[in-house]
Scaffold this motif. Structure first.
Motif, mmCIF file in Angstrom:
data_model
loop_
_atom_site.group_PDB
_atom_site.id
_atom_site.type_symbol
_atom_site.label_atom_id
_atom_site.label_comp_id
_atom_site.label_asym_id
_atom_site.label_seq_id
_atom_site.Cartn_x
_atom_site.Cartn_y
_atom_site.Cartn_z
ATOM 1 N N SER A 87 48.606 46.779 38.345
ATOM 2 C CA SER A 87 48.220 46.763 36.940
ATOM 3 C C SER A 87 46.880 47.468 36.800
ATOM 4 C CB SER A 87 48.113 45.330 36.422
ATOM 5 O OG SER A 87 47.086 44.633 37.105
ATOM 6 N N TRP A 88 46.577 47.927 35.580
ATOM 7 C CA TRP A 88 45.320 48.635 35.350
ATOM 8 C C TRP A 88 44.125 47.762 35.733
ATOM 9 C CZ3 TRP A 88 44.091 53.557 34.122
ATOM 10 C CH2 TRP A 88 42.805 53.817 33.671
ATOM 11 N N ASP A 89 44.165 46.498 35.370
ATOM 12 C CA ASP A 89 43.079 45.586 35.721
ATOM 13 C C ASP A 89 43.030 45.443 37.238
ATOM 14 O OD1 ASP A 89 42.581 45.192 33.054
ATOM 15 O OD2 ASP A 89 43.776 43.365 32.914
ATOM 16 N N GLY A 90 41.912 45.793 37.809
ATOM 17 C CA GLY A 90 41.747 45.683 39.247
ATOM 18 C C GLY A 90 42.158 46.915 40.025
ATOM 19 N N TYR A 91 42.852 47.858 39.368
ATOM 20 C CA TYR A 91 43.353 49.053 40.054
ATOM 21 C C TYR A 91 42.207 49.846 40.675
ATOM 22 C CZ TYR A 91 46.197 53.377 40.540
ATOM 23 O OH TYR A 91 46.861 54.485 41.000
ATOM 24 N N TRP A 92 41.152 50.053 39.898
ATOM 25 C CA TRP A 92 40.068 50.925 40.346
ATOM 26 C C TRP A 92 39.146 50.235 41.339
ATOM 27 C CZ3 TRP A 92 41.451 55.525 39.858
ATOM 28 C CH2 TRP A 92 42.324 55.873 38.832
ATOM 29 N N ASP A 93 38.938 48.948 41.164
ATOM 30 C CA ASP A 93 38.134 48.219 42.156
ATOM 31 C C ASP A 93 38.812 48.259 43.519
ATOM 32 O OD1 ASP A 93 36.240 47.591 40.276
ATOM 33 O OD2 ASP A 93 37.046 45.608 39.841
ATOM 34 N N LYS A 94 40.113 48.050 43.528
ATOM 35 C CA LYS A 94 40.857 48.061 44.789
ATOM 36 C C LYS A 94 40.858 49.452 45.410
ATOM 37 C CE LYS A 94 45.254 46.532 46.788
ATOM 38 N NZ LYS A 94 45.375 47.626 47.752
ATOM 39 N N LEU A 95 41.077 50.481 44.585
ATOM 40 C CA LEU A 95 41.112 51.834 45.122
ATOM 41 C C LEU A 95 39.748 52.238 45.680
ATOM 42 C CD1 LEU A 95 42.754 54.395 45.604
ATOM 43 C CD2 LEU A 95 42.085 55.174 43.309
ATOM 44 N N ALA A 96 38.679 51.894 44.954
ATOM 45 C CA ALA A 96 37.339 52.235 45.438
ATOM 46 C C ALA A 96 37.063 51.585 46.785
ATOM 47 C CB ALA A 96 36.295 51.809 44.410
ATOM 48 N N THR A 97 37.504 50.345 46.943
ATOM 49 C CA THR A 97 37.305 49.649 48.216
ATOM 50 C C THR A 97 38.089 50.327 49.333
ATOM 51 O OG1 THR A 97 36.956 47.539 47.080
ATOM 52 C CG2 THR A 97 37.596 47.437 49.400
ATOM 53 N N GLU A 98 39.332 50.720 49.032
ATOM 54 C CA GLU A 98 40.163 51.363 50.049
ATOM 55 C C GLU A 98 39.612 52.736 50.440
ATOM 56 O OE1 GLU A 98 44.609 49.548 49.398
ATOM 57 O OE2 GLU A 98 43.958 51.128 48.037
ATOM 58 N N VAL A 99 39.116 53.484 49.467
ATOM 59 C CA VAL A 99 38.530 54.786 49.784
ATOM 60 C C VAL A 99 37.292 54.595 50.663
ATOM 61 C CG1 VAL A 99 37.296 56.757 48.801
ATOM 62 C CG2 VAL A 99 39.453 56.019 47.784
ATOM 63 N N ALA A 100 36.462 53.623 50.298
ATOM 64 C CA ALA A 100 35.241 53.381 51.064
ATOM 65 C C ALA A 100 35.539 52.959 52.504
ATOM 66 C CB ALA A 100 34.394 52.319 50.369
ATOM 67 N N SER A 101 36.651 52.241 52.695
ATOM 68 C CA SER A 101 36.988 51.756 54.031
ATOM 69 C C SER A 101 37.932 52.697 54.783
ATOM 70 C CB SER A 101 37.632 50.370 53.927
ATOM 71 O OG SER A 101 38.873 50.426 53.228
ATOM 72 N N GLY A 102 38.321 53.807 54.144
ATOM 73 C CA GLY A 102 39.214 54.755 54.795
ATOM 74 C C GLY A 102 40.641 54.301 54.877
#
Length: 444
Positions: A87-102
């Motif tokens: 869902s849109w809510d939380g989508y970007w927080d999760k993606l940012a975390t995944e990008v930061a952690s590779g």
């Protein structure tokens, strides 16, 4: 696929606009069974390449996308797509975390409000030299995914902005539908006022243009300015914004749009609860591909009208927008397989026979026409594509600049100052000064 198309006919789906239209949807949560901990998807025990694909959306989008994935896998047995709907809510927080952690997914659905930011982070795969066919995609649409002469995303759909009108409410009010090839903003205001005066107390002539940055972008373009520049700066000044807010204030003073309390309460409502879908607005500002969902929710046939202009030339300021992009994570281990999937999403007739206009009209104009000729579309969806085609020559000449880093906050900033204006807590000049100052801070 016929059963899915029947579900399509009975399910109304709303995509709210953001600085592309940014797009929101009431989606389901992440599928925990498909959550991965490694970058990309890796390889399965059977030797298949596994690609993780993340998108946001509601139930209908999820069903359509899953069906498309199954078709792709049948044609490409060496690739296993791991779907991760969210869902849109939380989508970007999760993606940012995944990008930061590779550990980001291989394939990502991306709106324009975050596109430049992720390119700037070096988080996206350069697609320029991969095998992606765009021979039937107009350059102006394909090039929306180009930044600094490199391709970073392929369009997931294309829209234009329009006014959706309810002819039954015009008839009830005794007001003629406008000639949308010549009408001006002044004529729009007069018509919206006349509708409000003739309809019942809980109905108004129009929703407000002040809640969607794409309406501001069109207004600015018609007056020689832009929302953002190619250099990543604001393309307008306080005087430009003052004129826009003064127009909105005049609409409110004339009763042509809902009152401040109503507008404030309606921000963030889904399509089915909107004033257009519930018969409270005779006109509203929407993306062209939302016609079918709005008509279904309203229970009546609605029509698309071109946006008014400052000079009566309906082509002035019109532009088409990408409904977003499919992008790839820079750390994917399988760029060629990713490209195969992205090419399939843009250029496969089977994809668009399934998803129809849910993500916008097909960027591939041949597929777009095949949908109409093949009878795959309902009447409203067909009319939304024909509406886009009618504007295509002008609309596709100058797409707006990709929003800069920080522009994801602009829509909320614009809405906040619009509400302050309508509650009469600010003058148009004060709202304009606040908008420009806060927007500059966001993108700097």
């Amino acid at each position: 696929m016929a059963s899915l198309r029947r579900r399509r006919a009975t399910a109304a789906v709303g995509l709210a606009l953001s600085a592309t239209t940014a797009l929101t949807a009431c989606g389901q949560g992440e599928n925990p069974a498909n959550s991965g901990g490694d970058a990309g998807g890796g390889d399965s025990e059977g030797g298949q390449v596994q690609l993780r694909f993340v998108w946001w959306g509601g139930t209908l989008r999820n069903e359509m996308t899953q069906e498309v994935i199954e078709v792709f896998e049948a044609k490409n047995p060496d690739i296993d797509i791991l779907p991760q709907p969210g869902s849109w809510d939380g989508y970007w927080d999760k993606l940012a975390t995944e990008v930061a952690s590779g550990t980001a997914p291989d394939i990502i659905q991306m709106p324009d409000s975050y596109f430049n930011e992720y390119v700037g982070r070096g988080a996206l795969l350069d697609l320029t030299d991969l095998a992606l066919d765009h021979s039937n995609v107009p350059d102006a649409i394909w090039n929306t995914g180009v930044i600094n002469d490199r391709l970073w995303g392929v369009p997931s759909g294309v829209n234009t902005h329009a006014i959706v009108a309810n002819p039954a409410m015009f008839d009830a009010a005794g007001v003629e539908m406008p000639d949308d090839t010549t009408w001006t903003w002044d004529e729009y205001a007069d018509i919206a006022t006349e509708l409000s005066e003739s309809l019942s107390d809980d109905q108004v002539g129009s929703g407000t243009p002040g809640l969607d940055q794409n309406n501001l972008a069109t207004w600015l373009r018609q007056n020689g300015a832009e929302l953002f520049t190619e250099e990543g700066e604001l393309g307008f000044d306080t005087a430009d914004a003052t004129g826009y807010f003064a127009f909105i204030k005049d609409l409110a003073d004339r009763g042509a749009i809902p009152g401040a309390e109503t507008i404030s309460a309606e921000i963030g409502l889904g399509l089915e609860q909107s004033g257009m879908a519930t018969g409270r607005h005779a006109m509203g500002f929407w993306a062209s591909n939302q016609l079918a969902a709005l008509s279904e929710a309203a229970g009546t046939e609605l029509e698309l009208l071109r946006l008014p202009t400052s000079n009566g030339n309906a082509e002035d300021g019109a532009f088409a927008i990408s409904g977003g992009w499919y992008v790839a994570y820079e750390g994917t281990e399988h760029p060629e397989e990713v490209a195969r999937f992205l090419d399939f999403m843009v250029n496969s007739q089977e994809v668009w026979n399934t998803i129809l206009t849910e993500r916008g009209a097909p960027p591939n104009t041949e597929i777009r026409q095949n949908l109409i000729d093949g009878g795959h579309l309902g009447d409203a969806d067909a009319r939304s594509i024909e509406f886009l085609n009618d504007l295509e020559t002008v609309a596709l000449e100058e797409p707006p600049a990709v929003p800069p880093v920080g522009a994801g906050a602009f829509q909320d900033i614009l809405r906040r100052y619009t509400v302050q204006l309508l509650f009469e807590r600010m003058t148009p000049e004060e709202a304009a000064e606040g908008l420009v100052s806060e927007a500059n801070s966001a993108i700097e």
